[in-house]
Design a protein around this motif. Sequence first.
Motif, PDB file in Angstrom:
ATOM      1  N   ASP A  25      45.411  48.888  28.782  1.00 28.54           N
ATOM      2  CA  ASP A  25      44.990  50.152  29.382  1.00 28.54           C
ATOM      3  C   ASP A  25      46.127  51.068  29.824  1.00 28.54           C
ATOM      4  OD1 ASP A  25      42.369  49.342  29.022  1.00 28.54           O
ATOM      5  OD2 ASP A  25      42.236  48.423  31.006  1.00 28.54           O
ATOM      6  N   LEU A  26      47.317  50.535  30.009  1.00 25.60           N
ATOM      7  CA  LEU A  26      48.432  51.367  30.451  1.00 25.60           C
ATOM      8  C   LEU A  26      49.600  51.374  29.468  1.00 25.60           C
ATOM      9  CD1 LEU A  26      48.585  50.577  34.294  1.00 25.60           C
ATOM     10  CD2 LEU A  26      47.503  52.526  33.152  1.00 25.60           C
ATOM     11  N   ALA A  27      49.866  50.233  28.833  1.00 26.21           N
ATOM     12  CA  ALA A  27      51.022  50.148  27.947  1.00 26.21           C
ATOM     13  C   ALA A  27      50.703  50.523  26.509  1.00 26.21           C
ATOM     14  CB  ALA A  27      51.609  48.732  27.990  1.00 26.21           C
ATOM     15  N   ARG A 253      34.810  55.088  35.975  1.00 27.99           N
ATOM     16  CA  ARG A 253      35.624  55.139  34.759  1.00 27.99           C
ATOM     17  C   ARG A 253      34.977  54.293  33.670  1.00 27.99           C
ATOM     18  NH1 ARG A 253      38.737  51.437  32.508  1.00 27.99           N
ATOM     19  NH2 ARG A 253      40.296  52.108  30.977  1.00 27.99           N
ATOM     20  N   ALA A 254      34.634  53.038  34.006  1.00 27.59           N
ATOM     21  CA  ALA A 254      34.028  52.142  33.021  1.00 27.59           C
ATOM     22  C   ALA A 254      32.692  52.692  32.533  1.00 27.59           C
ATOM     23  CB  ALA A 254      33.849  50.755  33.640  1.00 27.59           C
ATOM     24  N   ALA A 255      31.894  53.257  33.441  1.00 29.93           N
ATOM     25  CA  ALA A 255      30.591  53.783  33.057  1.00 29.93           C
ATOM     26  C   ALA A 255      30.741  54.984  32.129  1.00 29.93           C
ATOM     27  CB  ALA A 255      29.801  54.171  34.302  1.00 29.93           C
ATOM     28  N   PRO A 301      50.204  40.277  50.799  1.00 25.42           N
ATOM     29  CA  PRO A 301      49.656  40.611  52.118  1.00 25.42           C
ATOM     30  C   PRO A 301      49.643  42.115  52.346  1.00 25.42           C
ATOM     31  CG  PRO A 301      51.392  38.929  52.262  1.00 25.42           C
ATOM     32  CD  PRO A 301      51.453  39.500  50.885  1.00 25.42           C
ATOM     33  N   ALA A 302      48.919  42.525  53.378  1.00 24.44           N
ATOM     34  CA  ALA A 302      48.853  43.940  53.741  1.00 24.44           C
ATOM     35  C   ALA A 302      50.246  44.486  54.020  1.00 24.44           C
ATOM     36  CB  ALA A 302      47.957  44.126  54.969  1.00 24.44           C
ATOM     37  N   GLY A 303      50.482  45.707  53.539  1.00 20.23           N
ATOM     38  CA  GLY A 303      51.757  46.379  53.752  1.00 20.23           C
ATOM     39  C   GLY A 303      52.728  46.260  52.603  1.00 20.23           C
ATOM     40  N   GLU A 304      52.433  45.415  51.618  1.00 18.96           N
ATOM     41  CA  GLU A 304      53.341  45.219  50.492  1.00 18.96           C
ATOM     42  C   GLU A 304      52.794  45.888  49.228  1.00 18.96           C
ATOM     43  OE1 GLU A 304      54.469  41.196  49.814  1.00 18.96           O
ATOM     44  OE2 GLU A 304      54.871  40.782  51.944  1.00 18.96           O
ATOM     45  N   PRO A 305      53.675  46.272  48.296  1.00 16.99           N
ATOM     46  CA  PRO A 305      53.213  46.864  47.041  1.00 16.99           C
ATOM     47  C   PRO A 305      52.381  45.858  46.240  1.00 16.99           C
ATOM     48  CG  PRO A 305      55.554  47.279  47.370  1.00 16.99           C
ATOM     49  CD  PRO A 305      55.154  46.267  48.389  1.00 16.99           C
ATOM     50  N   SER A 306      51.234  46.294  45.798  1.00 16.75           N
ATOM     51  CA  SER A 306      50.294  45.431  45.090  1.00 16.75           C
ATOM     52  C   SER A 306      50.266  45.781  43.604  1.00 16.75           C
ATOM     53  CB  SER A 306      48.896  45.598  45.682  1.00 16.75           C
ATOM     54  OG  SER A 306      47.903  45.122  44.794  1.00 16.75           O
ATOM     55  N   ARG A 307      50.523  44.791  42.769  1.00 16.35           N
ATOM     56  CA  ARG A 307      50.398  45.020  41.331  1.00 16.35           C
ATOM     57  C   ARG A 307      48.950  45.324  40.952  1.00 16.35           C
ATOM     58  NH1 ARG A 307      54.662  41.295  41.424  1.00 16.35           N
ATOM     59  NH2 ARG A 307      56.387  41.755  39.970  1.00 16.35           N
ATOM     60  N   TRP A 308      48.002  44.589  41.539  1.00 15.13           N
ATOM     61  CA  TRP A 308      46.601  44.795  41.188  1.00 15.13           C
ATOM     62  C   TRP A 308      46.137  46.197  41.562  1.00 15.13           C
ATOM     63  CZ3 TRP A 308      43.725  41.636  38.222  1.00 15.13           C
ATOM     64  CH2 TRP A 308      44.143  40.307  38.074  1.00 15.13           C
ATOM     65  N   LEU A 309      46.429  46.627  42.779  1.00 21.86           N
ATOM     66  CA  LEU A 309      46.008  47.964  43.200  1.00 21.86           C
ATOM     67  C   LEU A 309      46.745  49.048  42.420  1.00 21.86           C
ATOM     68  CD1 LEU A 309      45.742  47.391  47.050  1.00 21.86           C
ATOM     69  CD2 LEU A 309      43.847  47.845  45.471  1.00 21.86           C
ATOM     70  N   THR A 310      48.012  48.821  42.145  1.00 24.84           N
ATOM     71  CA  THR A 310      48.768  49.796  41.360  1.00 24.84           C
ATOM     72  C   THR A 310      48.175  49.938  39.971  1.00 24.84           C
ATOM     73  OG1 THR A 310      50.805  49.377  42.621  1.00 24.84           O
ATOM     74  CG2 THR A 310      51.047  50.357  40.424  1.00 24.84           C
ATOM     75  N   ALA A 314      46.471  53.419  38.933  1.00 23.34           N
ATOM     76  CA  ALA A 314      47.112  54.121  37.818  1.00 23.34           C
ATOM     77  C   ALA A 314      46.139  54.301  36.662  1.00 23.34           C
ATOM     78  CB  ALA A 314      48.355  53.354  37.368  1.00 23.34           C
ATOM     79  N   ARG A 315      45.301  53.316  36.416  1.00 24.75           N
ATOM     80  CA  ARG A 315      44.334  53.415  35.322  1.00 24.75           C
ATOM     81  C   ARG A 315      43.289  54.488  35.604  1.00 24.75           C
ATOM     82  NH1 ARG A 315      40.786  48.283  33.281  1.00 24.75           N
ATOM     83  NH2 ARG A 315      39.890  48.502  35.378  1.00 24.75           N
TER      84      ARG A 315
END
Length: 324
Positions: A25-27, A253-255, A301-310, A314-315
């Motif tokens: 989806d991104l690359a 988005r999916a819908a 944990p909270a406060g750190e950069p998240s790959r999943w959320l990013t 981004a998608r």
Amino acid sequence: MTLDGALLDWLLDSDPALRWQVERDLAGAPAAVWRATRARVATEGFGARLLALQDADGQWAGGAYFPGGFDFDGPEAQPGAGQPWTATTWTLNTLRDWGLDAAALAGTADRLQQHSRWEYNDEPYWNGEVDCCINAFTLANGAWLGADVTALAEWFPAHRLPDGGWNCEWVEGSTRSSVHSTLNTVKGLLAYEAMTGGTDVLRDARHAGEEYLLQRRLLRRVTTGEPLGPWVTVLSYPFRWRFSTLNALDHFRAAALHDGTPPDPRLADAVETVRTARQPDGTWLQQDRLPGKAWFEVDVPAGEPSRWLTFHAARVLAWWDAAA
């Protein structure tokens, strides 16, 4: 939006459960590449760990929605303690969301129908129960695993409330829909439709639920224009059951891609809540996590950069910006 090379490499340096989605989806990776990565979900990393925890009777943690022997009067059931996330339904939700091939769970549908019972009314697993969120999860998981959930699918139009959505508290007399319940329901209906073709009745019910959310622009009460709540823009992964603008936008988005329609312009304000949460380095931070026992942690944990959320943010922005 576009991702710079370093940020994309950071997202790709992840568990196969996430990496294959980033590739697709991104690359813009060829199908042969991301499909090969997705196949690894069954044998490596998070997916393999969850598969290894399955009980002989097909369940996880010995229960349908709660772990076997869960004390509903004990400390884990008190306000603020959080829902345990280890039982069968939550584990199946996770594995399905990660793209696990259902063949890795061959025979599970039959074992669950034989051995697993709902804590609420002791019904067989694929019969569902009275909670629309639980039934939506079960509908999607059943379609994925090849169970006969036709009767359960018919439950949703019959239990839609007059304002267009659903509320898990309907059985307690509630006649007003909930954004949490409605989002979970339309996500389940979309998954069922994508895997089985669905029916016109179910498609109309899904669209009505989506309209209920769109009327609120995913953010505000229709009656007063006030925010739905302080939780509405909180970035949190795993999404679990909780409504948020990002979780809802991920569904829309999916819908839209499934229906072949452009993004609804009423999503614009919600999109901007996601865009403004982006950090200067291009990442999105984990802001909160729903409490409760998990098999293992899959995000920061909270406060750190998240790959999943990013990835999810981004998608969504890439889909929205491409249409614009």
